[in-house]
Design a protein around this motif. Structure first.
Motif, PDB file in Angstrom:
ATOM      1  N   UNK A  97       0.869  -1.173   0.000  1.00 16.59           N
ATOM      2  CA  UNK A  97       0.000   0.000   0.000  1.00 16.59           C
ATOM      3  C   UNK A  97       0.906   1.222   0.000  1.00 16.59           C
ATOM      4  N   UNK A  98       0.643   2.131  -0.926  1.00 14.18           N
ATOM      5  CA  UNK A  98       1.400   3.378  -1.016  1.00 14.18           C
ATOM      6  C   UNK A  98       0.403   4.519  -0.900  1.00 14.18           C
ATOM      7  N   UNK A  99       0.681   5.430   0.038  1.00 15.98           N
ATOM      8  CA  UNK A  99      -0.191   6.587   0.228  1.00 15.98           C
ATOM      9  C   UNK A  99       0.650   7.863   0.198  1.00 15.98           C
ATOM     10  N   UNK A 100       0.154   8.844  -0.514  1.00 18.47           N
ATOM     11  CA  UNK A 100       0.783  10.161  -0.522  1.00 18.47           C
ATOM     12  C   UNK A 100       0.334  10.889   0.745  1.00 18.47           C
ATOM     13  N   UNK A 101       1.307  11.377   1.521  1.00 19.53           N
ATOM     14  CA  UNK A 101       0.994  12.082   2.759  1.00 19.53           C
ATOM     15  C   UNK A 101       1.115  13.589   2.612  1.00 19.53           C
ATOM     16  N   UNK A 102       1.964  14.047   1.706  1.00 16.61           N
ATOM     17  CA  UNK A 102       2.153  15.477   1.499  1.00 16.61           C
ATOM     18  C   UNK A 102       3.573  15.782   1.079  1.00 16.61           C
ATOM     19  N   UNK A 103       3.732  16.739   0.203  1.00 14.25           N
ATOM     20  CA  UNK A 103       5.005  17.199  -0.349  1.00 14.25           C
ATOM     21  C   UNK A 103       5.877  16.022  -0.802  1.00 14.25           C
ATOM     22  N   UNK A 104       6.810  15.573   0.016  1.00  8.98           N
ATOM     23  CA  UNK A 104       7.709  14.480  -0.368  1.00  8.98           C
ATOM     24  C   UNK A 104       7.501  13.238   0.484  1.00  8.98           C
ATOM     25  N   UNK A 105       6.461  13.243   1.304  1.00  6.96           N
ATOM     26  CA  UNK A 105       6.233  12.122   2.228  1.00  6.96           C
ATOM     27  C   UNK A 105       5.197  11.152   1.678  1.00  6.96           C
ATOM     28  N   UNK A 106       5.580   9.886   1.707  1.00  5.01           N
ATOM     29  CA  UNK A 106       4.706   8.789   1.317  1.00  5.01           C
ATOM     30  C   UNK A 106       4.752   7.742   2.413  1.00  5.01           C
ATOM     31  N   UNK A 107       3.652   7.055   2.615  1.00  2.00           N
ATOM     32  CA  UNK A 107       3.610   5.928   3.541  1.00  2.00           C
ATOM     33  C   UNK A 107       3.578   4.649   2.717  1.00  2.00           C
ATOM     34  N   UNK A 108       4.424   3.702   3.080  1.00  2.00           N
ATOM     35  CA  UNK A 108       4.469   2.390   2.432  1.00  2.00           C
ATOM     36  C   UNK A 108       4.136   1.350   3.481  1.00  2.00           C
ATOM     37  N   UNK A 109       3.172   0.483   3.182  1.00  2.00           N
ATOM     38  CA  UNK A 109       2.824  -0.607   4.091  1.00  2.00           C
ATOM     39  C   UNK A 109       3.043  -1.928   3.383  1.00  2.00           C
ATOM     40  N   UNK A 110       3.655  -2.859   4.086  1.00  2.00           N
ATOM     41  CA  UNK A 110       3.953  -4.173   3.530  1.00  2.00           C
ATOM     42  C   UNK A 110       2.905  -5.193   3.971  1.00  2.00           C
ATOM     43  N   UNK A 111       2.840  -6.339   3.293  1.00  2.00           N
ATOM     44  CA  UNK A 111       1.904  -7.380   3.722  1.00  2.00           C
ATOM     45  C   UNK A 111       2.168  -7.849   5.154  1.00  2.00           C
ATOM     46  N   UNK A 112       3.413  -7.750   5.611  1.00  2.00           N
ATOM     47  CA  UNK A 112       3.761  -8.134   6.976  1.00  2.00           C
ATOM     48  C   UNK A 112       3.435  -7.074   8.007  1.00  2.00           C
ATOM     49  N   UNK A 113       2.873  -5.944   7.565  1.00  2.00           N
ATOM     50  CA  UNK A 113       2.451  -4.908   8.491  1.00  2.00           C
ATOM     51  C   UNK A 113       3.491  -3.859   8.808  1.00  2.00           C
ATOM     52  N   UNK A 114       4.618  -3.840   8.098  1.00  2.00           N
ATOM     53  CA  UNK A 114       5.634  -2.812   8.332  1.00  2.00           C
ATOM     54  C   UNK A 114       5.168  -1.512   7.681  1.00  2.00           C
ATOM     55  N   UNK A 115       5.253  -0.418   8.441  1.00  2.00           N
ATOM     56  CA  UNK A 115       4.885   0.896   7.937  1.00  2.00           C
ATOM     57  C   UNK A 115       6.135   1.755   7.854  1.00  2.00           C
ATOM     58  N   UNK A 116       6.463   2.218   6.641  1.00  2.00           N
ATOM     59  CA  UNK A 116       7.608   3.101   6.411  1.00  2.00           C
ATOM     60  C   UNK A 116       7.088   4.432   5.891  1.00  2.00           C
ATOM     61  N   UNK A 117       7.730   5.525   6.299  1.00  2.00           N
ATOM     62  CA  UNK A 117       7.360   6.856   5.821  1.00  2.00           C
ATOM     63  C   UNK A 117       8.607   7.520   5.264  1.00  2.00           C
ATOM     64  N   UNK A 118       8.492   8.027   4.035  1.00  2.00           N
ATOM     65  CA  UNK A 118       9.609   8.704   3.378  1.00  2.00           C
ATOM     66  C   UNK A 118       9.623  10.177   3.737  1.00  2.00           C
ATOM     67  N   UNK A 119      10.802  10.772   3.700  1.00  2.00           N
ATOM     68  CA  UNK A 119      10.987  12.202   3.973  1.00  2.00           C
ATOM     69  C   UNK A 119      10.097  12.652   5.138  1.00  2.00           C
ATOM     70  N   UNK A 120      10.259  11.945   6.233  1.00  2.00           N
ATOM     71  CA  UNK A 120       9.457  12.128   7.440  1.00  2.00           C
ATOM     72  C   UNK A 120       9.726  13.493   8.063  1.00  2.00           C
ATOM     73  N   UNK A 121       8.649  14.245   8.304  1.00  2.00           N
ATOM     74  CA  UNK A 121       8.759  15.582   8.891  1.00  2.00           C
ATOM     75  C   UNK A 121       8.190  15.647  10.301  1.00  2.00           C
ATOM     76  N   UNK A 122       7.737  14.502  10.813  1.00  2.00           N
ATOM     77  CA  UNK A 122       7.137  14.463  12.136  1.00  2.00           C
ATOM     78  C   UNK A 122       5.626  14.383  12.095  1.00  2.00           C
ATOM     79  N   UNK A 123       5.042  14.496  10.907  1.00  2.00           N
ATOM     80  CA  UNK A 123       3.589  14.490  10.763  1.00  2.00           C
ATOM     81  C   UNK A 123       3.192  13.477   9.703  1.00  2.00           C
ATOM     82  N   UNK A 124       2.252  12.574  10.043  1.00  2.00           N
ATOM     83  CA  UNK A 124       1.764  11.616   9.046  1.00  2.00           C
ATOM     84  C   UNK A 124       0.245  11.606   8.940  1.00  2.00           C
TER      85      UNK A 124
END
Length: 177
Positions: A15-42
């Motif tokens: 699962x890929x979600x656009x969060x804003x500007x350069x931040x995206x959330x990526x979720x894996x089938x195993x439940x891992x959540x990664x956030x790119x260019x993290x600014x402290x807000x998701x």
């Protein structure tokens, strides 16, 4: 639409979600959540990512105060005068980086290896987040990044490259998305 994290995924999907500007959330089938260019807000203060990546071009790509509950914080810049070297696995997600140079404000004061291109590998897919890219990549950088199924990149034509140049960089990956 607020990002809804944690809904079950079918095997071999991300699962890929656009969060804003350069931040995206990526979720894996195993439940891992990664956030790119993290600014402290998701978008949901109750959700804590498992891993965040950051680039320090300016405050829309990082935070000096990441949530201390985040198990893995990956800074895309290395110690003084050294490149960041990242190759980590968390659950069913592998994250690695390839550095590129970063110019200073208004094109002055370039910093060698100041940007990290993060590559996320999970569910048989490779997703590349180009970070705060300032120049066309070299053949060696393209080779180190490898095949990408999805490319994510912020483009503003002011602090990053213009849309036409960035489109040429992205098209060379021949990504599906």
């Amino acid at each position: 639409i607020p990002a809804a994290f944690g809904a079950p995924l079918v095997a071999d999907t991300l699962r890929v979600r656009f969060l804003g500007h350069a931040s995206f959330a990526l979720e894996t089938p195993g439940g891992v959540l990664a956030v790119t260019d993290y600014t402290g807000y998701i978008g949901n203060p109750e959700v804590v990512p498992d891993v965040v990546t950051m680039n320090n071009a300016h405050d829309t790509h990082f935070t000096d105060t990441p949530d201390p509950r985040i198990p893995l914080v990956l800074r895309g810049w290395g110690p003084e005068s050294l490149p960041a070297v990242i190759d980590e696995e968390i659950g069913d997600l592998r994250i690695r980086n390839v550095t590129s140079d970063l110019r200073g404000p208004f094109g002055e004061g370039a910093r060698q290896d100041g940007n990290s291109i993060f590559v996320f590998e999970a569910a048989g897919l490779c997703i590349g987040h180009l970070g705060h890219l300032h120049q066309i990549l070299s053949d060696a950088q393209y080779g180190a990044i490898g095949r990408l199924d999805v490319v994510m990149v912020p483009v503003d034509g002011n602090f990053t490259m213009d849309a036409k140049t960035m489109a040429a960089v992205v098209s060379r990956f021949r990504a599906r998305l």
